[in-house]
Structures are given as structure tokens and as C-alpha cells.
Design an enzyme around this catalytic site. Structure first.
Site: not given
Length: 329
Positions: A115-117, A144, A148, A187
Site C-alpha cells: 500500500s502507498s502508506c 499497518y 507492509k 476508505h
């Protein structure tokens, strides 16, 4: 078929973990569309991905040619903030079981979805792959994100030590069919679709949207994401290595274009057909001001998204109506 695509065979056995989720189900749809015939899945009641022994036994028995890790515990700001222990533990355990289990079962090819987070909160924009671990994470979804990042580093480390071909992709904000439209745990796009739909049904004069509406976000339709996933799995290792540093084994997936939240809200309002006002509640958190991925690597590898935002939102709203009939006015 482009010259790059000479890696996968349509009879290869492909295990998709997380097949009922938005991403997993999209990848399966796309594989079937591309005539892959040997796709295996297990529901969470058939296989508990948090149980190491069960996962290892399953992979030993099935011995897939490819493993796709689209299984994860996911949620919006509220869910991440209120259940941090669940988010870090579940995601670490799932990916560790699947990656190590794949290695033990002799699975050479694996795709891990992140994920881009994973990128720093104050990252330079657009965000390049090499900005990973260059600063502090956004605090609300740090557990999270850490899980990842660990998944990327697991893939990278197994490739270095064991010569496996485990690849990682980092999609931007996804939306589309099978999304989670829960009022609290969703989201931004599904939350907006649901809010505008319910306001339309109840003839409300306005819809409140959290935050100032000024943050910029990039959105990718999940079917485009699925296409990118298969594209990356299907590229010859030598071609991939010419573009991707083995010490940075992940590739960004996005549109390379971002949009203000208030503009997204306006498009959703039009798609849903809500006639009232939009009110922004600036007391609520905005999250990161801007999050745009640098997608030059995936573009250089021959992939671009095909679905325009408004078209994708129309299709997502239709899916929502078909699958949430009880919410219809």
C-alpha cells in the site's frame, strides 16, 4: 501480447490469497479474462492464513507455480486508529506465513501487494520507490504500514538469500467493485458513495465530508490494479531487473495524477445524483496533504491505467446499488 510478456503460462497454477477481497477478486477476474485456467482459492473458513501450520500444509499440498498475496486486514483512518494491534499483528502473521511457506514449498514466484502508506508522511512528491524508509510514517496507519514494509523486506531478503523471484507492488488508493462501504471503516471513495446515496434517498439538504477537502489524492480503479499485478508477474526477470534495483524490490502502481478531495466529492455527488450541498468539516483530520506516486518505473515496463476516474466511479456506484439493494430508496 507485447514482447515483454513471456513469463507466465496460462496453465500455471496460481494461488490467490484474499480471493474474496476487492483486490483479490479483481485479480481473479483479470486472470480469467486472460484465459488463465488453473486458479486456486480458499475462503477464510477453509484456510486460516494466521495459522502457520495450516498455511504451510496447504502450500506443500498444492505447490502452486505462483502465489499472489492480496490478503490483508484493511480499513480507513478510523479502523487503523482504533485497532492498531490487530492491524500490525494480522498483517505480519499473514504475510510471514505465506512468504516463508511458499519458500518451503518450493514456490519460486510470488507477488506481494502492499500500500502507498508505506512511504514517509512528509515524503517528496511524487513519491519514488527509493523514498521508502527515508522518514516518519503517518501516525494513524503506522502499524499497518510497518507490516507492509516488513512484507517488502521479507520478499527482498528471500530473493537475496535463496534466489527466489518474489515481487512487490505498492498501489495507490484503490476503489471499485467489492469495496468496503461500511459507514465507519471504509476508505474515502466508498464512504463518499454511501454518504451521498443515503442523503439522496433521505432527501437530505447537505452531505458532510470530513476534513477541509483540500488534500490531494490519487485514485486507481481496482481492475487497472489487477491488470498491473498480472503485468508485473508476467515480465521476464532480466527485464524487471533492468528497471528495478534488487534492493528496492517494490514497484509503485498508480495513475500519476492526483485530485483534491473536494473535487472527488463533487464527481461522486454528480454520479450518485445528489442535489444538495457539500459541507466540509474542517474540525476532522485531513491526513497527509498530498500523496502522489511516481509511476515512471511501471510505465517504463509497459503498463498504463485504462479507466478514467468518472467512468470508474459510475461503475462502482452501479455495483454498490446492485449489491446493497436494502439501501435503495
Amino acid at each position: 501480447q507485447s514482447a515483454l510478456k513471456n513469463y507466465m503460462d496460462q496453465t500455471d497454477k496460481i494461488y490467490v490469497a484474499g480471493n474474496n477481497g476487492m483486490v483479490g477478486s479483481a485479480i481473479i477476474r483479470k486472470l480469467r479474462k486472460q484465459s488463465f485456467t488453473n486458479i486456486i482459492t480458499r475462503s477464510s473458513s477453509e484456510l486460516d492464513l494466521a495459522n502457520q501450520q495450516d498455511v504451510h500444509n496447504f502450500l506443500q499440498d498444492e505447490r502452486p507455480d505462483y502465489v499472489v498475496i492480496a490478503a490483508a486486514k484493511v480499513g480507513g483512518i478510523h479502523a487503523n486508529d482504533s485497532c492498531p494491534a490487530e492491524f500490525i499483528y494480522q498483517n505480519l502473521i499473514i504475510e510471514a506465513n505465506l512468504i516463508h511457506g511458499s519458500y518451503l514449498a518450493g514456490v519460486n514466484n510470488l507477488l506481494f501487494l502492499g500500500s502507498s502508506c508505506i512511504y514517509p508522511k512528509e515524503s517528496l512528491q511524487p513519491i519514488k520507490e527509493e523514498y521508502l524508509l527515508s522518514g516518519h510514517l503517518e501516525s494513524t496507519n503506522e502499524p499497518y504500514a510497518v507490516a507492509k514494509i516488513a512484507g517488502i523486506k521479507l520478499c527482498e531478503s528471500y530473493n537475496r538469500q535463496y534466489g527466489t523471484d518474489y515481487r512487490s507492488i505498492m498501489p495507490t488508493n484503490l476503489y471499485g467493485p467489492n469495496d468496503n462501504f461500511h459507514p465507519k471503516n471504509s476508505h474515502v471513495i466508498p464512504a463518499l458513495i454511501r454518504k451521498f446515496h443515503e442523503a439522496k434517498v433521505k432527501n437530505k439538504p447537505f452531505v458532510e465530508v470530513w476534513g477541509s477537502g483540500k488534500p490531494m489524492r490519487e485514485f486507481l480503479h481496482v481492475d487497472d490494479m489487477a491488470g498491473a499485478s498480472i503485468h508485473i508477474m508476467d515480465i521476464d526477470k532480466k527485464i524487471l531487473e533492468s528497471e528495478v534495483d534488487p534492493m528496492l524490490s517494490h514497484i509503485n502502481i498508480g495513475t500519476g495524477v492526483d485530485i483534491m478531495i473536494k473535487d472527488v466529492a463533487q464527481i461522486v455527488k454528480e454520479v450518485v445524483g445528489f442535489c444538495g450541498e457539500i459541507v466540509f468539516n474542517a474540525e476532522m483530520p485531513d491526513g497527509t496533504k498530498r500523496k502522489l506516486l511516481d509511476v515512471s518505473k511501471i510505465e517504463n515496463l509497459g503498463w498504463k491505467p485504462a479507466i478514467a476516474l468518472k467512468d470508474g466511479l459510475k461503475e462502482t456506484y452501479e455495483w454498490f446499488l446492485d449489491n446493497n439493494k436494502k439501501l435503495r430508496g
